[in-house]
Design a protein around this motif. Structure first.
Motif, PDB file in Angstrom:
ATOM      1  N   ASP A  34      -0.542   0.975  -7.695  1.00  0.00           N
ATOM      2  CA  ASP A  34      -0.055   1.595  -8.939  1.00  0.00           C
ATOM      3  C   ASP A  34       1.369   1.173  -9.277  1.00  0.00           C
ATOM      4  O   ASP A  34       1.973   1.712 -10.205  1.00  0.00           O
ATOM      5  CB  ASP A  34      -0.151   3.118  -8.854  1.00  0.00           C
ATOM      6  CG  ASP A  34       0.715   3.703  -7.735  1.00  0.00           C
ATOM      7  OD1 ASP A  34       1.403   2.925  -7.041  1.00  0.00           O
ATOM      8  OD2 ASP A  34       0.682   4.930  -7.551  1.00  0.00           O
ATOM      9  N   ARG A  35       1.900   0.202  -8.531  1.00  0.00           N
ATOM     10  CA  ARG A  35       3.223  -0.342  -8.843  1.00  0.00           C
ATOM     11  C   ARG A  35       3.335  -1.711  -8.196  1.00  0.00           C
ATOM     12  O   ARG A  35       2.598  -2.051  -7.270  1.00  0.00           O
ATOM     13  CB  ARG A  35       4.345   0.574  -8.345  1.00  0.00           C
ATOM     14  CG  ARG A  35       4.456   0.677  -6.840  1.00  0.00           C
ATOM     15  CD  ARG A  35       5.382   1.786  -6.447  1.00  0.00           C
ATOM     16  NE  ARG A  35       4.863   3.078  -6.870  1.00  0.00           N
ATOM     17  CZ  ARG A  35       5.517   4.213  -6.764  1.00  0.00           C
ATOM     18  NH1 ARG A  35       6.752   4.217  -6.279  1.00  0.00           N
ATOM     19  NH2 ARG A  35       4.979   5.348  -7.152  1.00  0.00           N
ATOM     20  N   ALA A  36       4.283  -2.495  -8.707  1.00  0.00           N
ATOM     21  CA  ALA A  36       4.487  -3.842  -8.167  1.00  0.00           C
ATOM     22  C   ALA A  36       5.866  -4.336  -8.580  1.00  0.00           C
ATOM     23  O   ALA A  36       6.505  -3.785  -9.492  1.00  0.00           O
ATOM     24  CB  ALA A  36       3.418  -4.806  -8.681  1.00  0.00           C
ATOM     25  N   LEU A  37       6.306  -5.369  -7.910  1.00  0.00           N
ATOM     26  CA  LEU A  37       7.512  -6.086  -8.299  1.00  0.00           C
ATOM     27  C   LEU A  37       7.076  -7.440  -8.828  1.00  0.00           C
ATOM     28  O   LEU A  37       6.372  -8.189  -8.140  1.00  0.00           O
ATOM     29  CB  LEU A  37       8.445  -6.265  -7.099  1.00  0.00           C
ATOM     30  CG  LEU A  37       9.750  -7.034  -7.353  1.00  0.00           C
ATOM     31  CD1 LEU A  37      10.653  -6.275  -8.323  1.00  0.00           C
ATOM     32  CD2 LEU A  37      10.478  -7.307  -6.037  1.00  0.00           C
ATOM     33  N   HIS A  40       0.838  -1.196   0.000  1.00  0.00           N
ATOM     34  CA  HIS A  40       0.000   0.000   0.000  1.00  0.00           C
ATOM     35  C   HIS A  40       0.876   1.250   0.000  1.00  0.00           C
ATOM     36  O   HIS A  40       2.059   1.211   0.374  1.00  0.00           O
ATOM     37  CB  HIS A  40      -0.926  -0.002   1.214  1.00  0.00           C
ATOM     38  CG  HIS A  40      -1.984  -1.048   1.148  1.00  0.00           C
ATOM     39  ND1 HIS A  40      -2.966  -1.058   0.174  1.00  0.00           N
ATOM     40  CD2 HIS A  40      -2.223  -2.133   1.932  1.00  0.00           C
ATOM     41  CE1 HIS A  40      -3.769  -2.095   0.361  1.00  0.00           C
ATOM     42  NE2 HIS A  40      -3.335  -2.762   1.414  1.00  0.00           N
ATOM     43  N   ALA A  41       0.285   2.376  -0.412  1.00  0.00           N
ATOM     44  CA  ALA A  41       1.034   3.625  -0.515  1.00  0.00           C
ATOM     45  C   ALA A  41       1.714   3.987   0.803  1.00  0.00           C
ATOM     46  O   ALA A  41       2.859   4.454   0.821  1.00  0.00           O
ATOM     47  CB  ALA A  41       0.105   4.750  -0.973  1.00  0.00           C
ATOM     48  N   ALA A  87       2.122   1.543 -13.213  1.00  0.00           N
ATOM     49  CA  ALA A  87       0.671   1.325 -13.274  1.00  0.00           C
ATOM     50  C   ALA A  87       0.248   0.713 -14.605  1.00  0.00           C
ATOM     51  O   ALA A  87      -0.594  -0.198 -14.645  1.00  0.00           O
ATOM     52  CB  ALA A  87      -0.062   2.640 -13.023  1.00  0.00           C
ATOM     53  N   ALA A  88       0.834   1.184 -15.709  1.00  0.00           N
ATOM     54  CA  ALA A  88       0.445   0.680 -17.023  1.00  0.00           C
ATOM     55  C   ALA A  88       0.859  -0.781 -17.189  1.00  0.00           C
ATOM     56  O   ALA A  88       0.086  -1.602 -17.702  1.00  0.00           O
ATOM     57  CB  ALA A  88       1.071   1.538 -18.122  1.00  0.00           C
ATOM     58  N   PRO A 145      -4.719  -6.858 -14.089  1.00  0.00           N
ATOM     59  CA  PRO A 145      -5.593  -5.675 -14.019  1.00  0.00           C
ATOM     60  C   PRO A 145      -6.420  -5.578 -12.747  1.00  0.00           C
ATOM     61  O   PRO A 145      -6.775  -4.471 -12.326  1.00  0.00           O
ATOM     62  CB  PRO A 145      -6.481  -5.823 -15.256  1.00  0.00           C
ATOM     63  CG  PRO A 145      -6.359  -7.242 -15.679  1.00  0.00           C
ATOM     64  CD  PRO A 145      -4.998  -7.681 -15.284  1.00  0.00           C
ATOM     65  N   ALA A 146      -6.731  -6.696 -12.109  1.00  0.00           N
ATOM     66  CA  ALA A 146      -7.560  -6.641 -10.909  1.00  0.00           C
ATOM     67  C   ALA A 146      -6.896  -5.866  -9.784  1.00  0.00           C
ATOM     68  O   ALA A 146      -7.587  -5.364  -8.876  1.00  0.00           O
ATOM     69  CB  ALA A 146      -7.886  -8.057 -10.435  1.00  0.00           C
ATOM     70  N   LEU A 147      -5.581  -5.739  -9.813  1.00  0.00           N
ATOM     71  CA  LEU A 147      -4.878  -5.080  -8.716  1.00  0.00           C
ATOM     72  C   LEU A 147      -4.814  -3.566  -8.847  1.00  0.00           C
ATOM     73  O   LEU A 147      -4.502  -2.869  -7.873  1.00  0.00           O
ATOM     74  CB  LEU A 147      -3.457  -5.620  -8.609  1.00  0.00           C
ATOM     75  CG  LEU A 147      -3.296  -7.092  -8.228  1.00  0.00           C
ATOM     76  CD1 LEU A 147      -1.818  -7.469  -8.178  1.00  0.00           C
ATOM     77  CD2 LEU A 147      -3.961  -7.390  -6.893  1.00  0.00           C
ATOM     78  N   THR A 148      -5.102  -3.042 -10.035  1.00  0.00           N
ATOM     79  CA  THR A 148      -4.876  -1.615 -10.256  1.00  0.00           C
ATOM     80  C   THR A 148      -5.925  -0.734  -9.596  1.00  0.00           C
ATOM     81  O   THR A 148      -5.757   0.489  -9.571  1.00  0.00           O
ATOM     82  CB  THR A 148      -4.828  -1.315 -11.763  1.00  0.00           C
ATOM     83  OG1 THR A 148      -6.022  -1.801 -12.388  1.00  0.00           O
ATOM     84  CG2 THR A 148      -3.615  -1.987 -12.395  1.00  0.00           C
ATOM     85  N   ASP A 149      -6.968  -1.311  -9.024  1.00  0.00           N
ATOM     86  CA  ASP A 149      -7.924  -0.497  -8.258  1.00  0.00           C
ATOM     87  C   ASP A 149      -7.273   0.045  -6.993  1.00  0.00           C
ATOM     88  O   ASP A 149      -7.702   1.083  -6.465  1.00  0.00           O
ATOM     89  CB  ASP A 149      -9.145  -1.335  -7.863  1.00  0.00           C
ATOM     90  CG  ASP A 149     -10.043  -1.650  -9.043  1.00  0.00           C
ATOM     91  OD1 ASP A 149      -9.794  -1.096 -10.132  1.00  0.00           O
ATOM     92  OD2 ASP A 149     -10.981  -2.456  -8.874  1.00  0.00           O
ATOM     93  N   VAL A 150      -6.249  -0.633  -6.503  1.00  0.00           N
ATOM     94  CA  VAL A 150      -5.616  -0.246  -5.235  1.00  0.00           C
ATOM     95  C   VAL A 150      -4.133   0.078  -5.405  1.00  0.00           C
ATOM     96  O   VAL A 150      -3.624   0.994  -4.753  1.00  0.00           O
ATOM     97  CB  VAL A 150      -5.778  -1.382  -4.190  1.00  0.00           C
ATOM     98  CG1 VAL A 150      -5.044  -1.054  -2.896  1.00  0.00           C
ATOM     99  CG2 VAL A 150      -7.250  -1.635  -3.915  1.00  0.00           C
TER     100      VAL A 150
END
Length: 374
Positions: free
Chosen positions: A155-158, A111-112, A140-141, A148-153
């Protein structure tokens, strides 16, 4: 490496050994498969029935995640995990059953408010790796394209693209079916009362073998000083409106939560790692913490159905690393901790290579009691 011989190729030859395995959990079953492939005669002893029981493998998310686990594990575990990642597809083809195996990598998110956790996680992995090509940063892109299901919460990931997962219960059943069809002498509902080089004792008496291998996990606690149980808890969520294509780990200052997709719209939710040998039901505190954290990952999980919960204890040694302890005629393999599915095939190869050296009289001088740290 163990040669890919057809089952039974060496049965009855001078090189064929009679092997008694104590414990038919994941390690015992995988090892039996490799022993059969090498042409040996195998008898399995286990206190549980063939298709159920208290083995830690029945309570496992089935993740094959050497990169993610490297944050807290040693390089030896990482290297074994890389070997097992190569071995599992071949072994599963041999089993010939669908165990819901996939190798699409896993995602790590935060989370942020915990963004620093993701930065530190990546740095810890990169510091241990000679090449960081298996660490992919997603904006995010890119995350929208991959999950795509994760982009509601988020904006980045590893992304750790080499990682895989399977269904542990299906795998245990597939291993059992293969072993029985291949002619293993399986003695279920048979507790092992004692082990010694070349012999194994149950309530039915003492049986002799060329070699005995102890794979009992926590069942070997009386024989392995320092062996302890580490409790893990899982929840199964039915979430038909949330489609994940790969496991997702959520980094939190207090724990590492994971969601692993299974067939029939099931997500396996876990995180707990408690220093306890309690195998009782999931506690209220653990359930509340797991479910609250899961809900924070996606609002659809608020509508998911909690269909199953379970807890079990995994065998661990003081350093949380696996070990193979060998004397002539008796080998013990234990301490797989939370890495059972990640380590079992590679450890099985190592055990058999040692067994073959011992049988050939190639043990180096002064190694009558050899401890091989994996």
């Amino acid at each position: 490496m163990i040669p890919a011989l057809a089952v039974g190729t060496r049965h009855g030859s001078a090189n064929s050994l009679s092997i008694g395995i104590a414990g038919a959990g994941l390690m015992g079953r995988v090892l039996a498969c490799y022993l059969l492939r090498a042409g040996h005669r195998v008898t399995l002893f286990d206190r549980d029935p063939v298709d159920s029981g208290a083995a830690a493998a029945y309570t496992a998310a089935g993740m094959l995640a050497p990169w993610a686990e490297l944050e807290q594990s040693e390089m030896s575990v990482f290297r074994l995990g890389l070997r097992s990642l190569q071995l599992w597809p071949e072994l599963l083809r041999e089993l010939g059953r669908d165990v819901d195996f996939h190798q699409r990598g896993s995602l790590v998110v935060a989370h942020a408010a915990d963004a620093g956790e993701l930065v530190h996680f990546r740095r810890r992995l990169a510091a241990k790796l000679t090449a960081a090509d298996q660490l992919r940063d997603l904006d995010a892109a890119a995350l929208e394209q991959l999950e795509p299901a994760l982009t509601d919460v988020f904006d980045r990931a590893l992304w750790l693209p080499g990682e895989a997962w399977l269904d542990g219960r299906r795998t245990m059943a597939a291993l059992a079916g293969h072993l029985q069809a291949a002619g293993v002498a399986w003695q279920p509902d048979t507790a092992v009362l004692g082990l010694e080089p070349g012999a194994l004792t149950t309530e039915r008496g003492r049986q002799r073998f060329d070699s005995v291998i102890d794979c009992r996990g926590l069942g070997a606690r009386d024989d392995i000083p320092g062996l302890r149980g580490v409790r893990g808890e899982l929840l199964w969520l039915h979430a038909p409106r949330l489609r994940l294509q790969r496991p997702v780990r959520l980094l939190h200052p207090r724990y590492r939560l994971y969601l692993v997709p299974r067939q029939d719209n099931i997500l396996v939710l876990g995180a707990t790692q408690l220093e306890s040998d309690d195998t009782g039901p999931v506690t209220v505190r653990s359930a509340l913490e797991l479910l609250s954290a899961a809900y924070s990952m996606h609002s659809e999980l608020g509508e998911a159905r909690l269909v199953h919960s379970e807890a079990n204890c995994r065998p661990a040694l003081a350093d949380n690393q696996p070990a193979i302890v060998a004397t002539p005629g008796l080998i013990r393999v234990n301490g797989l901790f939370r890495h059972g599915f990640l380590l079992a095939p590679a450890l099985a190869q190592d055990v058999i290579e040692h067994l073959h050296r011992d049988a050939a009289g190639n043990r180096p001088a002064g190694t009558d009691n050899e401890v091989m740290q994996a």
